[in-house]
Design an enzyme around this catalytic site. Sequence first.
Site, mmCIF file in Angstrom:
data_model
loop_
_atom_site.group_PDB
_atom_site.id
_atom_site.type_symbol
_atom_site.label_atom_id
_atom_site.label_comp_id
_atom_site.label_asym_id
_atom_site.label_seq_id
_atom_site.Cartn_x
_atom_site.Cartn_y
_atom_site.Cartn_z
ATOM 1 N N LYS A 35 0.850 -1.202 0.000
ATOM 2 C CA LYS A 35 0.000 0.000 0.000
ATOM 3 C C LYS A 35 0.884 1.251 0.000
ATOM 4 O O LYS A 35 2.096 1.170 0.250
ATOM 5 C CB LYS A 35 -0.906 -0.007 1.233
ATOM 6 C CG LYS A 35 -0.156 0.012 2.563
ATOM 7 C CD LYS A 35 -1.093 -0.258 3.741
ATOM 8 C CE LYS A 35 -0.300 -0.311 5.045
ATOM 9 N NZ LYS A 35 -1.137 -0.758 6.172
ATOM 10 N N TYR A 259 16.646 29.036 9.145
ATOM 11 C CA TYR A 259 15.428 29.658 9.673
ATOM 12 C C TYR A 259 15.420 29.630 11.192
ATOM 13 O O TYR A 259 15.776 28.623 11.809
ATOM 14 C CB TYR A 259 14.197 28.898 9.183
ATOM 15 C CG TYR A 259 13.811 29.210 7.760
ATOM 16 C CD1 TYR A 259 13.474 30.498 7.370
ATOM 17 C CD2 TYR A 259 13.753 28.191 6.820
ATOM 18 C CE1 TYR A 259 13.099 30.775 6.060
ATOM 19 C CE2 TYR A 259 13.380 28.460 5.511
ATOM 20 C CZ TYR A 259 13.050 29.753 5.142
ATOM 21 O OH TYR A 259 12.684 30.019 3.857
HETATM 22 C C1 LIG Z 1 -0.363 -1.821 6.776
HETATM 23 C C2 LIG Z 1 -0.949 -3.093 7.223
HETATM 24 C C3 LIG Z 1 -0.142 -4.222 7.416
HETATM 25 C C4 LIG Z 1 1.364 -4.184 7.320
HETATM 26 O O1 LIG Z 1 1.859 -3.622 8.514
HETATM 27 P P1 LIG Z 1 3.440 -3.492 8.770
HETATM 28 O O2 LIG Z 1 3.528 -3.000 10.174
HETATM 29 O O3 LIG Z 1 3.931 -2.483 7.800
HETATM 30 O O4 LIG Z 1 4.018 -4.820 8.559
HETATM 31 C C5 LIG Z 1 -0.764 -5.413 7.720
HETATM 32 N N1 LIG Z 1 -2.104 -5.496 7.865
HETATM 33 C C6 LIG Z 1 -2.905 -4.423 7.710
HETATM 34 C C7 LIG Z 1 -4.379 -4.569 7.900
HETATM 35 C C8 LIG Z 1 -2.363 -3.192 7.402
HETATM 36 O O5 LIG Z 1 -3.167 -2.132 7.284
#
Ligand SMILES: *Cc1c(COP(=O)(O)O)cnc(C)c1O
Length: 362
Positions: A35, A259
Amino acid sequence: MARNLIAQVDLAAIVHNYRVAKAQAQHSKAVAIIKADAYGHGAVAVATALDSEVDAFGVAAIEEALELREAGIQRPILLLEGFFEASELPLIHQHRFWSSLHSLEQLAVLEAYLQRYPDVHGLHIWLKIDSGMHRLGVNPVHIPEMLKRLQALKGVESIVVMSHFACADEPHRPDTLRQLEVLGASLQGLDIPRSFSNSAGVMHWPSAHHQWLRPGIMLYGASPFAEAHPVADQLKPGMTLSTEIIAIREVPAGDAVGYGASWTATTPTRIATLAVGYADGYSRHAPSGTPVWLNGRRAAIAGRVSMDMITIDLTGHDDAVVRDKVELWGANLSVNEIAACCNTIPYTLLSGLTRRVKRHYI
Ligand SMILES: *Cc1c(COP(=O)(O)O)cnc(C)c1O
């Protein structure tokens, strides 16, 4: 090339990390979570590299899944948040996406759709259970009823039950075991495949492995844990973010840099300016002292991160010149360490890189 800010993505390292994940649970299958554009690494490139060995891919929502299909990725793709409206169901069917189902409302939408289109079949549903995180998923009391209704749908070919942990990245807390107890009790006697483990679950909680793993951050070589972990030691960094020195100046003692004039030279100091800033996704919360990697050793940020540039202290780097390459995180500086300096987690740094950063693949 103009501005030399590059995220070099090591696809072989990502494949290696996937194998590390699978090696933790040899009898489990895995959904590689890609994702958010594969946590900033480029979802299509990562999916293409992993395509021949993963069991499935996972993305947040259908937009991300369609991008993968359009690029020719044929593996199953799980939508972790399921569908948001009924109009997605024909696409889910057409593209053979797997959908999470996390609420009674979604179940009602699915039932209505399948009643209207009785010829639809082959749907794969991941029923998400809220075992204690209280973000997404159905209350365990609804499981028997929802399973019964799902199993009665001819269009549904398979069901997996999934859940997500709130504290699996903190090995000493009891919360994960408590969630596992809730799941064990709610699913007792049910012969349905289970998926509970994110990266932290994969790396640290064998009793949570079951049939399907869901590793995300570990694929990119970052650790979900704040502390050292033996499995994290086996991971290889998936990305090296680097830029170059675009200017060097001598700042007299007593003068400030950047800054807000937040950093002041105590002795005459050479300062280098680098082409990276918060508009690239480099955290504005990186304080003075945050390390960078220059010519085989560390240097430190001096002064605030600005939109397009940062400044570093060249003390101990008399050899540094304009156009020298500087690593911000990756092969020599772990993204976990940089995230800790910024009081954040590697997830936000990696997924926060913007379009302005060029991705190079090796
Ligand atoms: C993002 C996500 C994962 C992966 O999590 P990580 O901590 O990056 O391994 C697994 N399951 C769900 C439902 C997620 O939203």
